[in-house]
Design a protein around this motif. Structure first.
Motif, PDB file in Angstrom:
ATOM      1  N   SER A 388      -2.228   1.533  -1.695  1.00  0.00           N
ATOM      2  CA  SER A 388      -1.844   0.199  -1.230  1.00  0.00           C
ATOM      3  C   SER A 388      -0.657   0.243  -0.279  1.00  0.00           C
ATOM      4  O   SER A 388      -0.346  -0.746   0.375  1.00  0.00           O
ATOM      5  N   SER A 467      -5.573  -0.953   3.857  1.00  0.00           N
ATOM      6  CA  SER A 467      -4.480  -0.829   2.900  1.00  0.00           C
ATOM      7  C   SER A 467      -3.290  -1.660   3.346  1.00  0.00           C
ATOM      8  O   SER A 467      -3.047  -1.849   4.543  1.00  0.00           O
ATOM      9  N   ASP A 468      -2.539  -2.203   2.382  1.00  0.00           N
ATOM     10  CA  ASP A 468      -1.523  -3.213   2.661  1.00  0.00           C
ATOM     11  C   ASP A 468      -0.423  -2.717   3.596  1.00  0.00           C
ATOM     12  O   ASP A 468       0.087  -3.470   4.421  1.00  0.00           O
TER      13      ASP A 468
END
Length: 559
Positions: A388, A467-468
């Motif tokens: 993440s 992904s963040d």
């Protein structure tokens, strides 16, 4: 246990040599000056590369083959554009089957397209290691689909070590014929004057001068162009066999044909596109594979593909044709060396315009629908769970995600990775059916700017997630040792009494693992390290003593 012993010993060598190996996955671009025509965009992908030195071999193959092609093909100033990825495609099928060759071309092309180019490559080049074909009982150095049928699968596969092999195989895809065997040349010509090269006297036969070893029609060039002292050098056209790579150039009729091929520019750019692919057998049976929505850019044009009995049609909800493309599937593979291999099944892949009005995509043969994909109402939703962002990986790691579709459609996935915060992407997997993917970091360059992207397709509608935030891959010696230490800790169960550890084999092994953990922890003391790559010259020797003791403990583990 043997694997751990090997890893630790290898880490000692890494520390002694203090070598930092870099192998970027980012798509690199090289512009090369030539004469004036339209662009040729090449995308290189390594195939079945395993050893730690393959990056250098692959980069050298890309440089040498693209440089030769640039010198011999009639391309415009700065109009050969070469891109590559260092993430290899690992084959999983029986390459001895003819369809295996088609399957490989198909997957290489789709992997290249999903990297997200607005300008898709004209040709995708898969590069296999030296000896790859010989290991499979083949006496060839490359293969491709022939023109005029290449339009449905514009890719070639070549073996490293032959400078002219890419020019040769791509030459096939633009209509050039083999010049090393008269019967093969006649077969490729088909008695229809399809071969633009090899017949200077226009008698319908391959000229005998082209069959003089090492084969390839005679030609000449200036010595200065190939770093030779002579004013003029006699050479052989690159459409001969794979031998004598230093004696190759391009013949006049091959050059004139390619000049005509590169005379028409691409003009239409679309706001949204879709990658459509599937298979066709000789009986006319068609199967679609997953389609993937793409961002804005250029699409496959009819000028790239001669008309044929088959067509791909994009229809709206009342059956009106929004876009169509005619093509003829090829059931032949051309191999450098002159062989023509028949296959019962072939593949197709097209980039087509995609609009909100699109409801259905069909493949037709002489106006009879052979297969169709129907667009459902909802787009799949995908959510990446890990990584993440913020993680640091020195070892292989899992990409994990959840996905759903309100229409209940079966979903397929493509997995991509970027090491420059999303400026460029490389494809890790395509047409994947699981919701986790193990990433082998040995192919990746250290970078703090990694992202992963997952595409989820229901067959046509495509959702995606990224992904963040950035995460890091750091395979420095210090980080690798830390990763090995963590693996050892995961193996230690701490279930044995420390006072009676010698009673059973399992407890004796656990005791030795715990001792190795202590020694490795000591070797990572910051007093011994200047940074993650460099030992302190005054105290760093202690690291080797601790590692030696750790290895000795692990060597005593009982099988």
């Amino acid at each position: 246990m043997k694997g751990l012993k090997y890893v630790l010993i290898c880490m000692l060598l890494v520390l002694v040599l203090a070598v930092e190996i870099k192998a970027s996955i980012v798509v690199k671009e090289i512009n090369i000056d030539v004469v004036e025509t339209r662009k040729l965009r090449l995308f290189y992908i390594p195939v079945d590369r395993f050893d730690q030195y393959f990056h250098d071999d692959f980069d050298y193959a890309v440089k040498e083959t693209s440089s030769f092609l640039n010198k011999t093909y009639p391309l415009a100033d700065q109009n050969q554009i070469v891109k590559k990825t260092n993430i290899p495609y690992l084959t999983t099928y029986d390459e001895k089957r003819a369809y295996g060759n088609v399957f490989l071309l198909w997957h290489l092309y789709k992997r290249a397209i999903l990297t997200g180019f607005s300008y898709p490559p004209n040709r995708v080049v898969g590069v296999v290691p030296a000896g790859w074909f010989a290991e499979r009982g083949r006496k060839i150095k490359g293969f491709s689909l022939p023109a005029p049928l290449i339009g449905h699968l514009p890719a070639v596969v070549v073996e490293e070590g032959v400078t002219h092999v890419v020019a040769h195989e791509i030459g096939h895809t633009y209509g050039l014929c083999d010049e090393n065997n008269e019967s093969v040349w006649k077969n490729q010509d088909g008695g229809k004057n399809r071969c633009p090269n090899g017949d200077d006297d226009n008698d319908g036969n391959l000229d005998s001068s082209c069959l003089v070893l090492p084969t390839g029609c005679p030609t000449k060039t200036f010595g200065s162009l190939i770093n030779r002292p002579e004013d003029e050098v006699s050479l052989y056209n690159f459409m001969g066999n794979a031998g004598a790579p230093t004696e190759r150039w391009i013949s006049k009729n091959s050059y004139e044909h390619l000049l005509e091929e590169f005379s028409e520019p691409r003009t239409t750019q679309y706001p949204s596109r879709v990658l459509v692919s599937g298979t066709i057998d000789k009986n006319g049976n068609v199967e679609f594979e997953n389609s993937y929505e793409l961002d804005d850019g250029f699409a496959t044009e009819q000028l790239d593909i001669p008309h044929g009995d088959f067509s791909v049609e994009i229809l709206d909800d009342v059956g009106n044709t929004l876009h169509d493309l005619s093509f003829q599937p090829s059931f032949e593979i051309y191999e450098i060396g002159g062989d023509v291999v028949e296959t019962d099944v072939t593949s197709f892949a097209f980039i087509l315009p995609f609009t909100p009005e699109t409801k259905k995509i069909t493949i037709e043969e002489e106006n009879v629908v052979k297969a169709e994909q129907v667009r459902t109402e909802h787009t799949p939703i995908v959510d990446i769970l890990s990584p993440s962002g913020g993680e640091i990986f020195a070892d292989d790691f899992l990409i994990e995600w959840n996905a759903s579709d309100a229409d209940g459609d079966n979903l397929g996935y493509a997995v991509l990775i970027s090491d420059d915060s999303g400026e460029s992407w490389a494809t890790l997997a395509i047409d994947y059916n699981e919701t986790s993917f193990l990433v082998d970091v040995s192919y990746l360059e250290d970078s703090p700017e990694y992202l992963v992207k997952v595409l989820a397709t229901d067959g046509m509608n495509t959702g995606e997630d990224v992904s963040d935030s950035d995460f890091t891959i750091d395979r420095s010696p210090y980080r690798l040792k830390s990763a090995a230490l963590n693996r050892l800790k995961n193996m230690s169960t701490s279930t044995c009494d420390s006072w009676f550890w010698w009673f059973t084999k399992d407890c004796r092994n656990e005791h030795r693992i715990n001792n190795a953990i202590e020694y490795l922890e000591s070797s990572l003391d910051e007093d011994y390290w200047i940074d993650d790559y460099t030992l302190d010259p005054d105290t760093g020797d202690e690291v080797f003593d601790y590692e030696k003791q750790a290895v000795e403990e692990l060597m005593e583990i009982e099988e």
